[in-house]
Design an enzyme around this catalytic site. Sequence first.
Site, PDB file in Angstrom:
ATOM      1  N   GLY A 138      51.301 -44.625 -67.274  1.00 27.46           N
ATOM      2  CA  GLY A 138      51.648 -43.476 -66.449  1.00 27.46           C
ATOM      3  C   GLY A 138      53.122 -43.490 -66.084  1.00 27.46           C
ATOM      4  O   GLY A 138      53.844 -44.463 -66.357  1.00 27.46           O
ATOM      5  N   PHE A 139      53.559 -42.454 -65.448  1.00 27.76           N
ATOM      6  CA  PHE A 139      54.966 -42.275 -65.103  1.00 27.76           C
ATOM      7  C   PHE A 139      55.489 -43.433 -64.251  1.00 27.76           C
ATOM      8  O   PHE A 139      56.432 -44.140 -64.641  1.00 27.76           O
ATOM      9  CB  PHE A 139      55.104 -40.936 -64.371  1.00 27.76           C
ATOM     10  N   ILE A 140      54.863 -43.686 -63.125  1.00 19.84           N
ATOM     11  CA  ILE A 140      55.332 -44.739 -62.223  1.00 19.84           C
ATOM     12  C   ILE A 140      54.979 -46.117 -62.768  1.00 19.84           C
ATOM     13  O   ILE A 140      55.792 -47.052 -62.720  1.00 19.84           O
ATOM     14  CB  ILE A 140      54.749 -44.529 -60.815  1.00 19.84           C
ATOM     15  N   TYR A 184      42.141 -34.305 -53.702  1.00  9.67           N
ATOM     16  CA  TYR A 184      43.002 -35.405 -54.156  1.00  9.67           C
ATOM     17  C   TYR A 184      43.463 -36.239 -52.962  1.00  9.67           C
ATOM     18  O   TYR A 184      43.326 -37.460 -52.938  1.00  9.67           O
ATOM     19  CB  TYR A 184      44.206 -34.852 -54.915  1.00  9.67           C
ATOM     20  N   LYS A 242      42.591 -40.253 -51.724  1.00  5.94           N
ATOM     21  CA  LYS A 242      43.625 -41.261 -51.474  1.00  5.94           C
ATOM     22  C   LYS A 242      43.501 -41.835 -50.057  1.00  5.94           C
ATOM     23  O   LYS A 242      43.671 -43.038 -49.849  1.00  5.94           O
ATOM     24  CB  LYS A 242      45.007 -40.648 -51.687  1.00  5.94           C
TER      25      LYS A 242
END
Length: 343
Positions: free
Chosen positions: A11-13, A156, A160
């Site tokens: 993924g991006f991070i 979402y 979290k």
Amino acid sequence: MKTVFVTGSAGFIGFHLSRLLLAQGYRVVGLDCLSDYYDVSLKKDRHELLVKEPNGENFIPVIGKIEEPGLVMELFRTHTPDYVVHLAAQAGVRYSIENPRSYLESNLIGTFEILEAARAYPPLHMLLASTSSAYGANTEMPYRETQRADHQMSFYAATKKSNENMAHSYSHLFDLPITMFRFFTVYGPWGRPDMALFKFVKAIFEGKPIDVYNHGEMKRDFTYVEDLVEAIRLLLDVAPERPANGTDIKQGDSLSPVAPHRVINIGNSKSEQLTDFIDAIELAVGRKAVRNYMDMQPGDVPATWAEATLLRDLTGYSPKTDIKDGVARFVDWYCEYYQVPKN
């Protein structure tokens, strides 16, 4: 050599964090399912680049879903990680309205599998990704970790915040040092195609209009990805400890009175107008955008702004990249990766 188990490593991070960890001499076990939520080839290219890094032999990629029963447990048993950074999740506020079950499976069941594995094979420190969206309907800004966060505005965000609560219970019951980090609008090279920066740059190069929600009256704490992962890396060394006296906690510290559990904001400590962000994109691209002003989308919030004093107090570090510099770096990457000529 210390081992870090990174979920969402393609993924991006996760890619940027794994790259930093490898450069600093860590062994990285990276788990990713290469979901088709966005371009899978981009995720594969990130993993392939990690293998080609100078210390790429210390990167162990594993393809699989965190929610698959027993998979994470077996990886913990095999590799006994010293640290865990849990970044894998079904992301996106708006997609959670269309497909909430994917958030249930990845964000809730997947995090449960991580916590169970840590219970069996306790690491020195676990860092789990939360989100600024957890602050929900809060209007007092900047957001502080000690504020109540009870009114999430998307499924979402609700998953979290649930992760934070789940992690706290495991931290209390099994004495697991856990840091939950809430990050704010992250951007930069290798970014996600579903996020505003990527979509805006692509549309401008293609001569298409960009959708600007809430008629541009949006503010975000834009955080450059390399600043974010530097903060995560430094936090590895700052494992929370269960306080001896539940009332003896420094003012401003989100440390739990009953568990080695802490929530930390990672943000630029600056709330930028969305229109200023678009101005920075136009400057970097060298073209003007055709702006299609629209109403606010369901589940979205008009503004975010991080109070990041706790991060600085614990690590001595504060994110600092200006949006003009960060956006320009993204545009340079985009043009190179997609072979788009700049003006």
